[in-house]
Write a protein that holds these residues in place. Structure first.
Motif, PDB file in Angstrom:
ATOM      1  N   ALA A 223      38.616  66.636  89.960  1.00  0.00           N
ATOM      2  CA  ALA A 223      38.589  66.186  91.352  1.00  0.00           C
ATOM      3  C   ALA A 223      39.842  66.617  92.097  1.00  0.00           C
ATOM      4  O   ALA A 223      39.783  67.007  93.271  1.00  0.00           O
ATOM      5  CB  ALA A 223      38.430  64.669  91.399  1.00  0.00           C
ATOM      6  N   ARG A 224      40.990  66.547  91.420  1.00  0.00           N
ATOM      7  CA  ARG A 224      42.238  66.981  92.057  1.00  0.00           C
ATOM      8  C   ARG A 224      42.221  68.479  92.354  1.00  0.00           C
ATOM      9  O   ARG A 224      42.718  68.922  93.394  1.00  0.00           O
ATOM     10  CB  ARG A 224      43.411  66.610  91.158  1.00  0.00           C
ATOM     11  N   MET A 225      41.641  69.269  91.457  1.00  0.00           N
ATOM     12  CA  MET A 225      41.540  70.712  91.690  1.00  0.00           C
ATOM     13  C   MET A 225      40.597  71.020  92.840  1.00  0.00           C
ATOM     14  O   MET A 225      40.770  72.026  93.544  1.00  0.00           O
ATOM     15  CB  MET A 225      41.069  71.414  90.417  1.00  0.00           C
ATOM     16  N   ASP A 226      39.604  70.153  93.062  1.00  0.00           N
ATOM     17  CA  ASP A 226      38.672  70.344  94.171  1.00  0.00           C
ATOM     18  C   ASP A 226      39.229  69.836  95.492  1.00  0.00           C
ATOM     19  O   ASP A 226      38.539  69.918  96.519  1.00  0.00           O
ATOM     20  CB  ASP A 226      37.344  69.642  93.874  1.00  0.00           C
ATOM     21  N   GLY A 227      40.446  69.298  95.473  1.00  0.00           N
ATOM     22  CA  GLY A 227      41.083  68.844  96.703  1.00  0.00           C
ATOM     23  C   GLY A 227      40.859  67.393  97.035  1.00  0.00           C
ATOM     24  O   GLY A 227      41.156  66.976  98.167  1.00  0.00           O
ATOM     25  N   ALA A 228      40.361  66.597  96.100  1.00  0.00           N
ATOM     26  CA  ALA A 228      40.137  65.175  96.371  1.00  0.00           C
ATOM     27  C   ALA A 228      41.474  64.438  96.372  1.00  0.00           C
ATOM     28  O   ALA A 228      42.370  64.733  95.580  1.00  0.00           O
ATOM     29  CB  ALA A 228      39.211  64.569  95.320  1.00  0.00           C
ATOM     30  N   SER A 229      41.607  63.474  97.274  1.00  0.00           N
ATOM     31  CA  SER A 229      42.817  62.659  97.339  1.00  0.00           C
ATOM     32  C   SER A 229      42.789  61.586  96.257  1.00  0.00           C
ATOM     33  O   SER A 229      41.771  61.383  95.580  1.00  0.00           O
ATOM     34  CB  SER A 229      42.944  62.011  98.713  1.00  0.00           C
ATOM     35  N   ALA A 230      43.914  60.893  96.094  1.00  0.00           N
ATOM     36  CA  ALA A 230      43.985  59.829  95.091  1.00  0.00           C
ATOM     37  C   ALA A 230      43.001  58.710  95.410  1.00  0.00           C
ATOM     38  O   ALA A 230      42.368  58.146  94.515  1.00  0.00           O
ATOM     39  CB  ALA A 230      45.410  59.292  95.010  1.00  0.00           C
ATOM     40  N   TRP A 231      42.867  58.377  96.686  1.00  0.00           N
ATOM     41  CA  TRP A 231      41.924  57.322  97.077  1.00  0.00           C
ATOM     42  C   TRP A 231      40.479  57.743  96.824  1.00  0.00           C
ATOM     43  O   TRP A 231      39.662  56.943  96.373  1.00  0.00           O
ATOM     44  CB  TRP A 231      42.132  56.975  98.543  1.00  0.00           C
ATOM     45  N   GLN A 232      40.168  59.002  97.113  1.00  0.00           N
ATOM     46  CA  GLN A 232      38.807  59.479  96.853  1.00  0.00           C
ATOM     47  C   GLN A 232      38.504  59.493  95.365  1.00  0.00           C
ATOM     48  O   GLN A 232      37.399  59.128  94.945  1.00  0.00           O
ATOM     49  CB  GLN A 232      38.641  60.881  97.442  1.00  0.00           C
ATOM     50  N   SER A 233      39.468  59.878  94.534  1.00  0.00           N
ATOM     51  CA  SER A 233      39.255  59.843  93.085  1.00  0.00           C
ATOM     52  C   SER A 233      39.056  58.411  92.589  1.00  0.00           C
ATOM     53  O   SER A 233      38.227  58.159  91.706  1.00  0.00           O
ATOM     54  CB  SER A 233      40.450  60.478  92.366  1.00  0.00           C
ATOM     55  N   PHE A 234      39.797  57.480  93.197  1.00  0.00           N
ATOM     56  CA  PHE A 234      39.680  56.088  92.773  1.00  0.00           C
ATOM     57  C   PHE A 234      38.328  55.503  93.154  1.00  0.00           C
ATOM     58  O   PHE A 234      37.694  54.801  92.360  1.00  0.00           O
ATOM     59  CB  PHE A 234      40.813  55.274  93.391  1.00  0.00           C
ATOM     60  N   THR A 235      37.874  55.781  94.386  1.00  0.00           N
ATOM     61  CA  THR A 235      36.621  55.186  94.861  1.00  0.00           C
ATOM     62  C   THR A 235      35.381  55.912  94.347  1.00  0.00           C
ATOM     63  O   THR A 235      34.325  55.293  94.190  1.00  0.00           O
ATOM     64  CB  THR A 235      36.605  55.165  96.391  1.00  0.00           C
ATOM     65  N   ARG A 236      35.493  57.221  94.092  1.00  0.00           N
ATOM     66  CA  ARG A 236      34.318  57.991  93.679  1.00  0.00           C
ATOM     67  C   ARG A 236      34.208  58.171  92.173  1.00  0.00           C
ATOM     68  O   ARG A 236      33.125  58.478  91.676  1.00  0.00           O
ATOM     69  CB  ARG A 236      34.358  59.387  94.346  1.00  0.00           C
ATOM     70  N   ILE A 237      35.313  57.999  91.450  1.00  0.00           N
ATOM     71  CA  ILE A 237      35.285  58.207  89.997  1.00  0.00           C
ATOM     72  C   ILE A 237      35.650  56.929  89.248  1.00  0.00           C
ATOM     73  O   ILE A 237      34.890  56.451  88.403  1.00  0.00           O
ATOM     74  CB  ILE A 237      36.239  59.355  89.596  1.00  0.00           C
ATOM     75  N   THR A 238      36.818  56.383  89.587  1.00  0.00           N
ATOM     76  CA  THR A 238      37.315  55.239  88.811  1.00  0.00           C
ATOM     77  C   THR A 238      36.422  54.017  88.970  1.00  0.00           C
ATOM     78  O   THR A 238      35.987  53.412  87.973  1.00  0.00           O
ATOM     79  CB  THR A 238      38.751  54.910  89.236  1.00  0.00           C
ATOM     80  N   LEU A 239      36.150  53.618  90.194  1.00  0.00           N
ATOM     81  CA  LEU A 239      35.363  52.394  90.410  1.00  0.00           C
ATOM     82  C   LEU A 239      33.950  52.487  89.847  1.00  0.00           C
ATOM     83  O   LEU A 239      33.486  51.541  89.190  1.00  0.00           O
ATOM     84  CB  LEU A 239      35.338  52.061  91.904  1.00  0.00           C
ATOM     85  N   PRO A 240      33.203  53.600  90.079  1.00  0.00           N
ATOM     86  CA  PRO A 240      31.855  53.651  89.468  1.00  0.00           C
ATOM     87  C   PRO A 240      31.880  53.582  87.946  1.00  0.00           C
ATOM     88  O   PRO A 240      31.048  52.908  87.344  1.00  0.00           O
ATOM     89  CB  PRO A 240      31.310  54.996  89.963  1.00  0.00           C
ATOM     90  N   LEU A 241      32.841  54.297  87.311  1.00  0.00           N
ATOM     91  CA  LEU A 241      32.894  54.264  85.856  1.00  0.00           C
ATOM     92  C   LEU A 241      33.440  52.942  85.333  1.00  0.00           C
ATOM     93  O   LEU A 241      33.205  52.584  84.169  1.00  0.00           O
ATOM     94  CB  LEU A 241      33.751  55.416  85.345  1.00  0.00           C
ATOM     95  N   LEU A 242      34.165  52.215  86.169  1.00  0.00           N
ATOM     96  CA  LEU A 242      34.715  50.916  85.778  1.00  0.00           C
ATOM     97  C   LEU A 242      33.774  49.762  86.147  1.00  0.00           C
ATOM     98  O   LEU A 242      34.079  48.606  85.859  1.00  0.00           O
ATOM     99  CB  LEU A 242      36.070  50.716  86.445  1.00  0.00           C
ATOM    100  N   SER A 243      32.665  50.067  86.781  1.00  0.00           N
ATOM    101  CA  SER A 243      31.768  49.012  87.263  1.00  0.00           C
ATOM    102  C   SER A 243      31.234  48.111  86.152  1.00  0.00           C
ATOM    103  O   SER A 243      31.100  46.899  86.369  1.00  0.00           O
ATOM    104  CB  SER A 243      30.608  49.632  88.054  1.00  0.00           C
ATOM    105  N   PRO A 244      30.914  48.592  84.936  1.00  0.00           N
ATOM    106  CA  PRO A 244      30.479  47.640  83.896  1.00  0.00           C
ATOM    107  C   PRO A 244      31.557  46.621  83.538  1.00  0.00           C
ATOM    108  O   PRO A 244      31.254  45.453  83.302  1.00  0.00           O
ATOM    109  CB  PRO A 244      30.152  48.560  82.703  1.00  0.00           C
ATOM    110  N   VAL A 245      32.821  47.066  83.514  1.00  0.00           N
ATOM    111  CA  VAL A 245      33.920  46.146  83.207  1.00  0.00           C
ATOM    112  C   VAL A 245      34.068  45.119  84.323  1.00  0.00           C
ATOM    113  O   VAL A 245      34.239  43.917  84.076  1.00  0.00           O
ATOM    114  CB  VAL A 245      35.228  46.928  82.999  1.00  0.00           C
ATOM    115  N   LEU A 246      34.016  45.578  85.572  1.00  0.00           N
ATOM    116  CA  LEU A 246      34.139  44.657  86.701  1.00  0.00           C
ATOM    117  C   LEU A 246      32.969  43.677  86.740  1.00  0.00           C
ATOM    118  O   LEU A 246      33.147  42.491  87.061  1.00  0.00           O
ATOM    119  CB  LEU A 246      34.216  45.446  88.002  1.00  0.00           C
ATOM    120  N   PHE A 247      31.789  44.162  86.401  1.00  0.00           N
ATOM    121  CA  PHE A 247      30.615  43.285  86.386  1.00  0.00           C
ATOM    122  C   PHE A 247      30.771  42.198  85.323  1.00  0.00           C
ATOM    123  O   PHE A 247      30.457  41.024  85.563  1.00  0.00           O
ATOM    124  CB  PHE A 247      29.364  44.115  86.119  1.00  0.00           C
ATOM    125  N   PHE A 248      31.268  42.577  84.155  1.00  0.00           N
ATOM    126  CA  PHE A 248      31.529  41.594  83.098  1.00  0.00           C
ATOM    127  C   PHE A 248      32.529  40.546  83.569  1.00  0.00           C
ATOM    128  O   PHE A 248      32.354  39.346  83.327  1.00  0.00           O
ATOM    129  CB  PHE A 248      32.046  42.322  81.854  1.00  0.00           C
TER     130      PHE A 248
END
Length: 348
Positions: A223-248
Motif C-alpha cells: 500500500a505504501r508503494m502504491d502511494g497510500a497514506s498511513a491513515w488510508q492503510s489503517f482504515t483500508r487494511i488494518t481495521l478490516p483485518l482486525l475486525s474479528p478481534v474488535l468484534f470479539f
C-alpha cells in the motif's frame, strides 16, 4: 476310476477365491472388535480427563441456574423452608418496578459509554506500542500491569484515591488552592467508575496488539508503494483485518459491562450504610439484585431479575451478531479464498 475320484476331490476342494472370502469373513469380526476396543479406550480416556470439569460444570453452573430458575417462580426469602409458587408474579413486578427499570437504564448507558471508549483506547495503545521504538517491552509491561491487579483491589485503590477527606485526588486540589470534591457521590461517582474501567484497559490492548502483529507486513508495504497514506492503510487494511478481534472485544465487553458489580465497592460513602449508600448514578442493575438478595431477603424476586438480565444479554448478543454482517471479515486459506470476503454468518 482314479481320474473320476481326482476330479470329484478337486470339485469339492475350496477355490482360492473362496478361501480369501472365508478369511475376510473371519477377519471382519476381529477388526470390528479391535475398533470397538480402541473407541472404548478413547472414550474412557476422554471421560477420565474431562470428568472433573463436567462434574464442576454440572454442580457449579447447571444446578445453580436451574435452582435460580425455580426460585424465580416462588416467594422464597432464603431462610424459611416453606416457599409458595407465585408463577410469573416476580417477572411482572420486575418489568413494572421503576427502580429496576432505572437501574437497567443506567447499566445500559454505562455500557454504551465504556465499551467503545475501552476498545478505542486499547486499540490506540496497541498501535503506539507496536511501533519500532526503544524500550517497547517495558512500555507494554507498564501498560498491562493495571489489568493484572484483581478487580477488588483496583476498586478499593480507587476508593482510597478519591476519598473525600484523605484521598490523593483532593490532596492535589488542595495543593492547587482548590476546594475538595466529593468524588464518590453524585454527580462525580459515575466518572470515577468510568476512569476505573479505562484504567484496566491493558487486556484490550494486549488482544488488539496480538491482532495487529498477525497482519502481514507485506500488505502495508504494498500500500505504501502504491502511494497510500498511513491513515488510508489503517482504515483500508488494518481495521478490516482486525475486525474479528474488535468484534470479539465488543461482545465480551458488552457482556462484562452489563454484569458490572465493582461499582458497589467504590461508589459507597466513606461511612456506608449498606447498599442504600450507593449514589443514584451508580445504582446499577447488579447492585439492585444484590440489594434484593441480601438487604431485602427477596430471593425469588432477585432470581427473576437475574434471569431477566440473562435474557437481555442473550438478545443484545444476538443483535450484535446480526449487525456484524458485512463488517467482520475473516482471513481464508489461499486455496479456499474467494473474490468476496467471508462475513460472519453470511455467505461467501
Amino acid at each position: 476310476m482314479s481320474v473320476e475320484v481326482t476330479r470329484a476331490a478337486e470339485s469339492l476342494a475350496p477355490s482360492p477365491d473362496r478361501q480369501a472370502a472365508g478369511r475376510a469373513r473371519h477377519s471382519r469380526p476381529a477388526r470390528a472388535s479391535g475398533l470397538r476396543s480402541v473407541r472404548g479406550r478413547r472414550a474412557r480416556a476422554f471421560y477420565l480427563f474431562a470428568g472433573p470439569w463436567l462434574v464442576g460444570f454440572l454442580a457449579l453452573t447447571v444446578y445453580p441456574l436451574g435452582y435460580a430458575l425455580w426460585l424465580s417462580f416462588t416467594d422464597s426469602d432464603g431462610l424459611s423452608p416453606r416457599t409458595h409458587f407465585v408463577g410469573l408474579a416476580n417477572y411482572k413486578e420486575a418489568l413494572t418496578d421503576p427502580d429496576t427499570l432505572h437501574s437497567l437504564a443506567r447499566t445500559g448507558v454505562f455500557t454504551a459509554i465504556t465499551v467503545p471508549l475501552t476498545i478505542v483506547a486499547g486499540l490506540l495503545l496497541a498501535v503506539l506500542i507496536n511501533q519500532p521504538i526503544r524500550a517497547r517491552g517495558l512500555f507494554r509491561t507498564l501498560l498491562y500491569l493495571p489489568a493484572v491487579v484483581p478487580p477488588v483491589g483496583a476498586a478499593l485503590t480507587f476508593k482510597l484515591i478519591f476519598d473525600r477527606d484523605s484521598g490523593a485526588a483532593n490532596g492535589v486540589l488542595d495543593a492547587l488552592n482548590m476546594n475538595g470534591v466529593a468524588w464518590l457521590m453524585d454527580p462525580y461517582a459515575r466518572w470515577v467508575l468510568i476512569m476505573l474501567t479505562l484504567w484496566g484497559v491493558g487486556n484490550v490492548m494486549i488482544i488488539s496488539l496480538a491482532g495487529l502483529q498477525d497482519i502481514p507486513k507485506e500488505l502495508h508495504e504494498a500500500a505504501r508503494m502504491d502511494g497510500a497514506s498511513a491513515w488510508q492503510s489503517f482504515t483500508r487494511i488494518t481495521l478490516p483485518l482486525l475486525s474479528p478481534v474488535l468484534f470479539f472485544q465488543v461482545v465480551t465487553g458488552i457482556i462484562a459491562a452489563l454484569q458490572s458489580f465493582m461499582p458497589l465497592l467504590i461508589a459507597l460513602d466513606p461511612t456506608p450504610h449498606g447498599v442504600t449508600a450507593v449514589p443514584e448514578s451508580n445504582y446499577f442493575y447488579m447492585i439492585n439484585v444484590f440489594a434484593q438478595y441480601f438487604a431485602n431477603g427477596r430471593y425469588g424476586y432477585a432470581s427473576a431479575l437475574l434471569w431477566i438480565l440473562f435474557a437481555c444479554i442473550l438478545v443484545i448478543t444476538f443483535l450484535v451478531f446480526r449487525l456484524s454482517k458485512g463488517m467482520v471479515f475473516y482471513n481464508t486459506a489461499p486455496e479456499t479464498a474467494t473474490t468476496k470476503p467471508r462475513t460472519l454468518g453470511g455467505k461467501r
